[in-house]
Write a protein that holds these residues in place. Sequence first.
Motif, PDB file in Angstrom:
ATOM      1  N   ASP A   1       1.383  -4.220  -3.912  1.00 11.70           N
ATOM      2  CA  ASP A   1       0.188  -3.486  -4.305  1.00 11.70           C
ATOM      3  C   ASP A   1      -0.732  -4.427  -5.075  1.00 11.70           C
ATOM      4  O   ASP A   1      -0.264  -5.095  -6.007  1.00 11.70           O
ATOM      5  CB  ASP A   1       0.539  -2.270  -5.167  1.00 11.70           C
ATOM      6  CG  ASP A   1      -0.695  -1.400  -5.399  1.00 11.70           C
ATOM      7  OD1 ASP A   1      -1.179  -0.820  -4.401  1.00 11.70           O
ATOM      8  OD2 ASP A   1      -1.183  -1.351  -6.536  1.00 11.70           O
ATOM      9  N   PRO A   2      -2.010  -4.529  -4.679  1.00 16.48           N
ATOM     10  CA  PRO A   2      -2.608  -3.786  -3.570  1.00 16.48           C
ATOM     11  C   PRO A   2      -2.078  -4.234  -2.216  1.00 16.48           C
ATOM     12  O   PRO A   2      -1.396  -5.257  -2.109  1.00 16.48           O
ATOM     13  CB  PRO A   2      -4.097  -4.121  -3.708  1.00 16.48           C
ATOM     14  CG  PRO A   2      -4.118  -5.469  -4.347  1.00 16.48           C
ATOM     15  CD  PRO A   2      -2.960  -5.452  -5.322  1.00 16.48           C
TER      16      PRO A   2
ATOM     17  N   PHE B   1      -8.571   2.469   3.225  1.00 17.40           N
ATOM     18  CA  PHE B   1      -7.794   2.748   4.433  1.00 17.40           C
ATOM     19  C   PHE B   1      -6.388   3.243   4.134  1.00 17.40           C
ATOM     20  O   PHE B   1      -5.635   3.559   5.059  1.00 17.40           O
ATOM     21  CB  PHE B   1      -7.681   1.477   5.287  1.00 17.40           C
ATOM     22  CG  PHE B   1      -6.917   0.371   4.618  1.00 17.40           C
ATOM     23  CD1 PHE B   1      -5.546   0.238   4.801  1.00 17.40           C
ATOM     24  CD2 PHE B   1      -7.558  -0.515   3.776  1.00 17.40           C
ATOM     25  CE1 PHE B   1      -4.837  -0.776   4.161  1.00 17.40           C
ATOM     26  CE2 PHE B   1      -6.867  -1.530   3.137  1.00 17.40           C
ATOM     27  CZ  PHE B   1      -5.499  -1.660   3.326  1.00 17.40           C
ATOM     28  N   ARG B   2      -6.009   3.361   2.860  1.00 16.60           N
ATOM     29  CA  ARG B   2      -4.623   3.683   2.546  1.00 16.60           C
ATOM     30  C   ARG B   2      -4.288   5.128   2.902  1.00 16.60           C
ATOM     31  O   ARG B   2      -5.114   6.039   2.744  1.00 16.60           O
ATOM     32  CB  ARG B   2      -4.362   3.454   1.053  1.00 16.60           C
ATOM     33  CG  ARG B   2      -4.473   1.998   0.613  1.00 16.60           C
ATOM     34  CD  ARG B   2      -3.337   1.154   1.147  1.00 16.60           C
ATOM     35  NE  ARG B   2      -2.054   1.540   0.592  1.00 16.60           N
ATOM     36  CZ  ARG B   2      -1.559   1.040  -0.535  1.00 16.60           C
ATOM     37  NH1 ARG B   2      -2.217   0.133  -1.231  1.00 16.60           N
ATOM     38  NH2 ARG B   2      -0.380   1.427  -0.960  1.00 16.60           N
TER      39      ARG B   2
ATOM     40  N   GLN C   1       7.718  -3.293  -6.624  1.00 18.52           N
ATOM     41  CA  GLN C   1       6.327  -3.322  -6.159  1.00 18.52           C
ATOM     42  C   GLN C   1       5.678  -4.601  -6.696  1.00 18.52           C
ATOM     43  O   GLN C   1       5.335  -4.694  -7.872  1.00 18.52           O
ATOM     44  CB  GLN C   1       5.597  -2.077  -6.642  1.00 18.52           C
ATOM     45  CG  GLN C   1       4.156  -1.958  -6.184  1.00 18.52           C
ATOM     46  CD  GLN C   1       3.559  -0.651  -6.631  1.00 18.52           C
ATOM     47  OE1 GLN C   1       3.892   0.410  -6.112  1.00 18.52           O
ATOM     48  NE2 GLN C   1       2.672  -0.693  -7.615  1.00 18.52           N
ATOM     49  N   ILE C   2       5.538  -5.581  -5.835  1.00 20.04           N
ATOM     50  CA  ILE C   2       5.037  -6.888  -6.244  1.00 20.04           C
ATOM     51  C   ILE C   2       3.510  -6.868  -6.311  1.00 20.04           C
ATOM     52  O   ILE C   2       2.859  -6.467  -5.334  1.00 20.04           O
ATOM     53  CB  ILE C   2       5.503  -7.971  -5.259  1.00 20.04           C
ATOM     54  CG1 ILE C   2       7.035  -8.072  -5.278  1.00 20.04           C
ATOM     55  CG2 ILE C   2       4.872  -9.316  -5.578  1.00 20.04           C
ATOM     56  CD1 ILE C   2       7.597  -9.036  -4.251  1.00 20.04           C
ATOM     57  N   PRO C   3       2.925  -7.280  -7.434  1.00 22.00           N
ATOM     58  CA  PRO C   3       1.453  -7.359  -7.504  1.00 22.00           C
ATOM     59  C   PRO C   3       0.943  -8.427  -6.539  1.00 22.00           C
ATOM     60  O   PRO C   3       1.294  -9.604  -6.666  1.00 22.00           O
ATOM     61  CB  PRO C   3       1.184  -7.749  -8.959  1.00 22.00           C
ATOM     62  CG  PRO C   3       2.439  -7.416  -9.698  1.00 22.00           C
ATOM     63  CD  PRO C   3       3.554  -7.615  -8.716  1.00 22.00           C
TER      64      PRO C   3
ATOM     65  N   ILE D   1      -8.745   5.451  -2.947  1.00 20.43           N
ATOM     66  CA  ILE D   1      -8.289   4.439  -1.992  1.00 20.43           C
ATOM     67  C   ILE D   1      -7.870   5.046  -0.664  1.00 20.43           C
ATOM     68  O   ILE D   1      -7.536   4.317   0.275  1.00 20.43           O
ATOM     69  CB  ILE D   1      -7.121   3.608  -2.560  1.00 20.43           C
ATOM     70  CG1 ILE D   1      -5.862   4.471  -2.717  1.00 20.43           C
ATOM     71  CG2 ILE D   1      -7.496   2.928  -3.863  1.00 20.43           C
ATOM     72  CD1 ILE D   1      -4.617   3.662  -3.020  1.00 20.43           C
ATOM     73  N   HIS D   2      -7.899   6.379  -0.560  1.00 20.72           N
ATOM     74  CA  HIS D   2      -7.461   7.014   0.680  1.00 20.72           C
ATOM     75  C   HIS D   2      -8.428   6.718   1.821  1.00 20.72           C
ATOM     76  O   HIS D   2      -9.642   6.648   1.644  1.00 20.72           O
ATOM     77  CB  HIS D   2      -7.377   8.535   0.521  1.00 20.72           C
ATOM     78  CG  HIS D   2      -6.310   9.012  -0.399  1.00 20.72           C
ATOM     79  ND1 HIS D   2      -6.556   9.351  -1.700  1.00 20.72           N
ATOM     80  CD2 HIS D   2      -4.980   9.218  -0.201  1.00 20.72           C
ATOM     81  CE1 HIS D   2      -5.425   9.745  -2.274  1.00 20.72           C
ATOM     82  NE2 HIS D   2      -4.457   9.675  -1.386  1.00 20.72           N
ATOM     83  N   LEU D   3      -7.858   6.614   2.992  1.00 19.71           N
ATOM     84  CA  LEU D   3      -8.630   6.611   4.223  1.00 19.71           C
ATOM     85  C   LEU D   3      -9.519   7.849   4.275  1.00 19.71           C
ATOM     86  O   LEU D   3      -9.104   8.932   3.864  1.00 19.71           O
ATOM     87  CB  LEU D   3      -7.646   6.644   5.394  1.00 19.71           C
ATOM     88  CG  LEU D   3      -8.204   6.945   6.782  1.00 19.71           C
ATOM     89  CD1 LEU D   3      -8.554   5.643   7.468  1.00 19.71           C
ATOM     90  CD2 LEU D   3      -7.162   7.704   7.611  1.00 19.71           C
TER      91      LEU D   3
END
Length: 311
Positions: free
Chosen positions: A53-54, A67-68, A89-91, A213-215
Motif C-alpha cells: 500500500d499504496p 481504481f481500487r 502490508q509493505i509501504p 480511492i474507490h473505482l
Amino acid sequence: MTLYTNWPAVPAVARGNAVALGNFDGVHRGHVHLLQSVRMARPDCALGVVTFDPHPRAFFRPQDLPFRLMRPEVRARVLAEHDVKHVVQIPFNEAFSHLEARAFVQDVLVNGLNVTHVACGADFAFGHRRGGDVALLEELLSEYGVGVSVVPQLSDISGPISSSRIRRLLQEGYPERAAELLGREWCIVGEVVPGDQRGRLLGFPTANIALGIHLEPARGVYAVRVTLPDGRVIPGVGNVGRRPTINDGKESRLEAHLFDIDEDLYGQTLEVALVELLREEKRFNGLDELKAQIACDAVQARKVLEDRSPV
C-alpha cells in the motif's frame, strides 16, 4: 488477524509462516483460491499475506483516476475472514520501488519474515522495474530451502477471474456480475459527510460518501444494501454521479437513501453494497420531475432487494 505495516519490525509470531504474495485488491474468488493453495501446501503453518500500500500502479501513475476495489483496512478485514492470521502490508514508496528483486527475496521474505513457503500467481513480478518473475522467485528461495507454489489463475466460462475484470464489470454497470467473481457484493466504504440537504428537501434524505480511492462505477441509480457500524443491514437506493439536474458536476460521489430509518449518520463509516443498476444518470427538467423519479427508483429498488438475497 494482525496487520503489520512495518515489515522490518514484525514480531516473532508473524515470522516463519506460509505466505501468499500479491496486491489482493478486492480479495476475489481467485485470491481465495490462492490462499487455499497456501493452506494446502503447508497446513502446519499459520497463513500470512504479504501485500502493498499504496498499490504500485497508484504509486507509479498518480495521474490515473482512482481504481481500487477496496480500502486497505477493508482488505485486511476480508483476508481475516478467510483465516489469514498475519497481513504484512509493505509501504510502497520511493525507496521500496528501487529494491532489486534479489534484495526483496533476501531482505524481506527471508531475513525479515523468515517465510517457510510462498505462493503467488504465475504473473507475479517483483523488484525494481519488475525485474523478478516467478522463475527467479523459485530459484532464489530454493537457495534458502523455501518452497514456492505458482498457482494458475482461477477461471470461469468467461476467462480468468481478476481484479481488472471486476473493475470493468463495475464500470459497465454490472455489479451483480462483479459480485459473482468477488464472492460477495461490491461495497463502497466511507464516512458520511454533510451535503447540501437537498435530498431531505426532496423527501429523500441521503448519506453522502466520497468515493475516495474507490473505482468510480457506472454512474446512475442503484439498489443498495447499507451496513451500519452496529451491524444492521438496511436496504436503500443510491446514486453514483455528479447530479446533473442541480448542476453539481464537479466530482462524482455516492448518495444513499436508507429505507425506513431516520437517524443521524454524520461521521459514521458505512458500507454501501451496490446490488443492481436501476438506470443511468440523467438530467431532469426541474426538481419536481427529479423527485417523482426518485420515488419510482425507490419502489424499484425495494422490489429488487426483496427478490435478491445477498451473495
